[in-house]
Design a protein around this motif. Structure first.
Motif, PDB file in Angstrom:
ATOM      1  N   VAL A   1       0.907  -1.321   0.052  1.00 45.55           N
ATOM      2  CA  VAL A   1       0.037   0.071  -0.063  1.00 45.55           C
ATOM      3  C   VAL A   1       0.827   1.289   0.199  1.00 45.55           C
ATOM      4  O   VAL A   1       0.438   2.232  -0.705  1.00 45.55           O
ATOM      5  CB  VAL A   1      -1.097  -0.074   1.223  1.00 45.55           C
ATOM      6  CG1 VAL A   1      -1.590   1.385   1.383  1.00 45.55           C
ATOM      7  CG2 VAL A   1      -1.741  -1.159   1.154  1.00 45.55           C
ATOM      8  N   LEU A   2       1.893   1.318   0.641  1.00 46.47           N
ATOM      9  CA  LEU A   2       2.639   2.420   0.839  1.00 46.47           C
ATOM     10  C   LEU A   2       3.682   2.576  -0.479  1.00 46.47           C
ATOM     11  O   LEU A   2       3.722   3.835  -0.959  1.00 46.47           O
ATOM     12  CB  LEU A   2       3.791   2.310   2.001  1.00 46.47           C
ATOM     13  CG  LEU A   2       3.247   2.285   3.344  1.00 46.47           C
ATOM     14  CD1 LEU A   2       4.237   2.032   4.299  1.00 46.47           C
ATOM     15  CD2 LEU A   2       2.433   3.777   3.688  1.00 46.47           C
ATOM     16  N   LYS A   3       3.988   1.782  -0.974  1.00 46.26           N
ATOM     17  CA  LYS A   3       4.486   1.701  -2.300  1.00 46.26           C
ATOM     18  C   LYS A   3       3.604   2.195  -3.209  1.00 46.26           C
ATOM     19  O   LYS A   3       4.203   3.274  -4.133  1.00 46.26           O
ATOM     20  CB  LYS A   3       5.013   0.457  -3.010  1.00 46.26           C
ATOM     21  CG  LYS A   3       6.396  -0.109  -2.245  1.00 46.26           C
ATOM     22  CD  LYS A   3       6.782  -1.244  -2.845  1.00 46.26           C
ATOM     23  CE  LYS A   3       7.329  -1.074  -4.487  1.00 46.26           C
ATOM     24  NZ  LYS A   3       7.812  -2.345  -4.878  1.00 46.26           N
TER      25      LYS A   3
ATOM     26  N   GLY B   1      -5.696  -1.111   4.322  1.00 42.68           N
ATOM     27  CA  GLY B   1      -6.251  -0.533   3.083  1.00 42.68           C
ATOM     28  C   GLY B   1      -6.879   0.837   2.859  1.00 42.68           C
ATOM     29  O   GLY B   1      -6.701   1.418   1.879  1.00 42.68           O
ATOM     30  N   PHE B   2      -6.654   1.550   4.353  1.00 46.29           N
ATOM     31  CA  PHE B   2      -7.210   2.857   4.327  1.00 46.29           C
ATOM     32  C   PHE B   2      -5.928   3.675   4.849  1.00 46.29           C
ATOM     33  O   PHE B   2      -6.110   4.822   5.159  1.00 46.29           O
ATOM     34  CB  PHE B   2      -8.210   2.935   5.733  1.00 46.29           C
ATOM     35  CG  PHE B   2      -9.503   2.395   5.204  1.00 46.29           C
ATOM     36  CD1 PHE B   2     -10.154   2.637   4.111  1.00 46.29           C
ATOM     37  CD2 PHE B   2     -10.093   1.434   6.039  1.00 46.29           C
ATOM     38  CE1 PHE B   2     -11.582   1.939   3.517  1.00 46.29           C
ATOM     39  CE2 PHE B   2     -11.591   1.089   5.724  1.00 46.29           C
ATOM     40  CZ  PHE B   2     -11.941   1.074   4.304  1.00 46.29           C
ATOM     41  N   LEU B   3      -4.784   3.042   4.789  1.00 46.11           N
ATOM     42  CA  LEU B   3      -3.646   3.966   4.957  1.00 46.11           C
ATOM     43  C   LEU B   3      -3.636   5.222   4.105  1.00 46.11           C
ATOM     44  O   LEU B   3      -3.025   6.349   4.674  1.00 46.11           O
ATOM     45  CB  LEU B   3      -2.375   3.269   4.655  1.00 46.11           C
ATOM     46  CG  LEU B   3      -1.769   2.317   5.801  1.00 46.11           C
ATOM     47  CD1 LEU B   3      -0.646   1.506   5.528  1.00 46.11           C
ATOM     48  CD2 LEU B   3      -1.235   3.308   7.087  1.00 46.11           C
ATOM     49  N   PRO B   4      -3.846   5.303   2.719  1.00 50.10           N
ATOM     50  CA  PRO B   4      -3.848   6.482   2.054  1.00 50.10           C
ATOM     51  C   PRO B   4      -4.471   7.432   2.797  1.00 50.10           C
ATOM     52  O   PRO B   4      -4.398   8.735   2.803  1.00 50.10           O
ATOM     53  CB  PRO B   4      -4.397   6.085   0.882  1.00 50.10           C
ATOM     54  CG  PRO B   4      -4.208   4.659   0.610  1.00 50.10           C
ATOM     55  CD  PRO B   4      -4.258   4.094   1.782  1.00 50.10           C
ATOM     56  N   LEU B   5      -5.999   7.125   3.330  1.00 48.55           N
ATOM     57  CA  LEU B   5      -6.730   8.274   4.232  1.00 48.55           C
ATOM     58  C   LEU B   5      -6.013   8.719   5.293  1.00 48.55           C
ATOM     59  O   LEU B   5      -6.004   9.833   5.783  1.00 48.55           O
ATOM     60  CB  LEU B   5      -8.145   7.808   4.307  1.00 48.55           C
ATOM     61  CG  LEU B   5      -8.887   7.200   3.261  1.00 48.55           C
ATOM     62  CD1 LEU B   5     -10.328   6.776   3.575  1.00 48.55           C
ATOM     63  CD2 LEU B   5      -9.285   8.427   2.184  1.00 48.55           C
TER      64      LEU B   5
ATOM     65  N   LEU C   1      -2.992   8.930   6.040  1.00 51.73           N
ATOM     66  CA  LEU C   1      -1.754   9.571   5.814  1.00 51.73           C
ATOM     67  C   LEU C   1      -2.161  11.275   5.241  1.00 51.73           C
ATOM     68  O   LEU C   1      -1.530  12.107   5.610  1.00 51.73           O
ATOM     69  CB  LEU C   1      -0.931   8.880   4.449  1.00 51.73           C
ATOM     70  CG  LEU C   1      -0.286   7.799   4.813  1.00 51.73           C
ATOM     71  CD1 LEU C   1       0.405   7.161   3.544  1.00 51.73           C
ATOM     72  CD2 LEU C   1       0.860   7.558   6.152  1.00 51.73           C
ATOM     73  N   GLN C   2      -3.178  11.161   4.478  1.00 51.32           N
ATOM     74  CA  GLN C   2      -3.739  12.564   4.134  1.00 51.32           C
ATOM     75  C   GLN C   2      -4.095  13.294   5.490  1.00 51.32           C
ATOM     76  O   GLN C   2      -4.072  14.528   5.584  1.00 51.32           O
ATOM     77  CB  GLN C   2      -4.972  12.309   3.140  1.00 51.32           C
ATOM     78  CG  GLN C   2      -4.640  11.963   1.852  1.00 51.32           C
ATOM     79  CD  GLN C   2      -5.947  11.447   1.084  1.00 51.32           C
ATOM     80  OE1 GLN C   2      -6.862  11.485   1.527  1.00 51.32           O
ATOM     81  NE2 GLN C   2      -5.524  11.410  -0.402  1.00 51.32           N
ATOM     82  N   LYS C   3      -5.008  12.497   6.440  1.00 51.83           N
ATOM     83  CA  LYS C   3      -5.350  12.969   7.748  1.00 51.83           C
ATOM     84  C   LYS C   3      -3.896  13.695   8.305  1.00 51.83           C
ATOM     85  O   LYS C   3      -4.127  14.753   9.264  1.00 51.83           O
ATOM     86  CB  LYS C   3      -5.972  11.955   8.564  1.00 51.83           C
ATOM     87  CG  LYS C   3      -6.432  12.590   9.788  1.00 51.83           C
ATOM     88  CD  LYS C   3      -8.077  12.878   9.905  1.00 51.83           C
ATOM     89  CE  LYS C   3      -8.298  13.110  11.332  1.00 51.83           C
ATOM     90  NZ  LYS C   3      -9.798  13.699  11.018  1.00 51.83           N
ATOM     91  N   LEU C   4      -3.043  12.903   8.579  1.00 50.46           N
ATOM     92  CA  LEU C   4      -1.672  13.300   8.924  1.00 50.46           C
ATOM     93  C   LEU C   4      -0.987  14.184   8.373  1.00 50.46           C
ATOM     94  O   LEU C   4       0.011  14.911   8.917  1.00 50.46           O
ATOM     95  CB  LEU C   4      -0.547  12.158   9.007  1.00 50.46           C
ATOM     96  CG  LEU C   4      -1.196  11.139  10.203  1.00 50.46           C
ATOM     97  CD1 LEU C   4      -0.271   9.544   9.922  1.00 50.46           C
ATOM     98  CD2 LEU C   4      -1.004  11.609  11.503  1.00 50.46           C
TER      99      LEU C   4
END
Length: 490
Positions: free
Chosen positions: A24-26, A162-166, A168-171
């Protein structure tokens, strides 16, 4: 471009989880690196099976420079989740109000909560089912650790990878993610990423289920992993095909009770059909969920490895009953007899807990008796210690002296050493297949065999062209405790 590294602690399932986090991070534009020195972000994928496992994390946190961000996920934080706040719509029994019992978030567009403690405190009942908790959702653990280590930036559940993108945006991170968000982390396929704990990249760990409903008295796993969920056969086979197409040769099917999956036999048969597969393994099974047909496959299917790891935990009926294992010592003996009756020799390994509350000397002798009868090739021994939140911690006083527990471990080890040496002497002259996992500076080849025994090939002209990840036929030339020596048949 942010660089990250993952420090993975614990079992095979954690390594499979780590591979999904990396994938996911990649896809978010982050770059994986091997060392803490190279990384901007250090991620801990944690274990909680013993207190010592959690202590390792706090020990390693001291080694991380404060200019590097720290993220923590995995079992250690998940059994600390206060889900009556995050899953406000759930009516949970009292004993399930702390732990990873939120299950799968139903929406693919959840609200990320927990960046502040106030955000968690102000949650309303109408928020149910739309939330993914981070950071302060794991209080007091997040608060306590982040007060001591100011570089801790993120706590998140593995289930929510699976929600890591969200998140990271929050951070405040800039994220480019070209894949569909998923509320089921098991559907994330870590294509081209080593998902195993091996040095080579020819093994893929594939979860076929997650969580556990067994609630053994001593075990924190249900609280950390949540209740049992089985993944679809099609999903599992599809992931296996992708890994094999990328050069993987060995598939390991994973589950807390892997053979409890209602379609386990079908999964095994379907994976065995796949082109490119050399070896198939599974872990950890449970004796009461074995079928005669599954055992028969070990005899007839050469790609199904001749090794079964079965965690008996004790040879005493009294201890097994207190542990809530759901089987008797007599069933252990019957199961061993079934394995030994196969025409193909099978290596058997197990787990044993020493010093479980109330274990008498007579109980311990029953475990030694089982060990002698089964002639285990390896025993993974654990000295019992309380895990807060478990039934045993609440109901069984841990009154067996530490010295007695260690004496029992030493006694069991003495028997295991003798049996291992005798078993491995019987391997001399046999022809097996091994996979190369390491090449030493002196040119010795280290690896493991199809029956899961460690093997060394001494440096010679025959080993000069061998590479990490190669499978090759070998002849066993020497047997010793926990190890074989061999020569390549090339």
């Amino acid at each position: 471009m942010m660089k990250f590294t993952v420090i993975t602690l614990g079992c095979q399932m954690n390594y499979a989880d780590t591979a999904r986090v990396k994938s996911v991070l990649k896809n978010c534009g982050f770059t994986p690196v091997e060392t803490v020195e190279e990384a901007d972000i250090v991620i801990f994928d944690t274990c909680s099976v013993r207190q010592k496992s959690e202590d390792k994390v706090t020990g390693k946190l001291k080694e991380i420079p404060l200019d590097k961000k720290v993220w923590i996920t995995g079992c250690m934080i998940q059994h600390n989740m206060r889900n009556q706040k995050i899953m406000t719509g759930k009516k949970l029994p009292e004993n399930l109000k702390t732990g990873n019992f939120g299950g799968v978030v139903l929406t693919k567009e959840p609200r990320i909560v927990g960046l502040t403690s106030e955000e968690v405190k102000n949650l309303k009942k109408s928020d149910k089912g739309e939330l993914v908790g981070i950071n302060h959702s794991f209080n007091p653990l997040f608060h306590n650790l982040s007060q001591k280590w100011k570089n801790i930036e993120l706590f998140f559940r593995i289930d929510d990878t699976g929600f890591l993108p969200l998140m990271l945006q929050k951070l405040g991170y800039e994220v480019r993610y070209d894949r569909e968000l998923t509320n089921e982390y098991s559907t994330i396929v870590p294509e081209g990423i080593n998902s195993s704990m091996n040095a080579h990249n020819k093994t893929a760990y594939i979860p076929i289920s997650t969580g556990c409903n067994q609630f053994c008295a001593y075990c924190i796993v249900p609280f950390a992993r949540g209740l049992e969920r089985w993944f679809p056969v099609e999903q599992i086979v599809k992931e296996a095909k992708i890994h094999l197409a990328n050069g993987v040769k060995e598939i390991v099917l994973l589950g807390q009770i892997v053979n409890k999956h209602p379609d386990f036999l079908t999964i095994v048969k379907e994976v065995l059909k796949l082109e490119g597969l050399e070896w198939l393994r599974y872990t950890s099974p449970y004796p009461t969920y074995y079928s005669d047909e599954l055992l028969a496959l070990h005899e007839t299917e050469q790609k199904l490895c001749p090794h079964i790891h079965i965690p008996f935990q004790s040879g005493s009926n009294a201890v097994l009953k207190k542990m809530f294992r759901g089987y008797s010592a007599e069933q252990c003996y019957t199961f061993i007899d079934k394995i030994r009756s196969l025409k193909r020799p099978i290596s058997i390994t197990t787990d044993i807990i020493l010093g479980f509350p109330g274990e008498t000397e007579e109980d311990f002798q029953e475990t030694l008796k089982l060990t002698e009868y089964a002639r285990f090739d390896m025993i993974y021994m654990g000295i019992y210690s309380n895990r807060p939140g478990t039934f045993a911690d609440r109901k069984y006083p841990d009154e067996i002296p530490y010295k007695v527990k260690h004496q029992r471990r030493s006694q069991l080890n003495d028997i295991l050493y003798r049996i291992s040496d005798e078993n491995n002497q019987l391997e001399v002259g046999a022809e097996r297949t091994m996979i190369v996992n390491e090449i030493t500076k002196d040119g010795d080849i280290l690896g493991y065999t199809d029956n899961m025994k460690q093997i060394i090939l001494k440096s010679s002209p025959k080993t000069a062209n061998l590479e990490i990840g190669m499978l090759l036929p070998v002849r066993i030339t020497k047997g010793m405790v926990f190890k074989l020596e061999g020569e390549p048949l090339l």
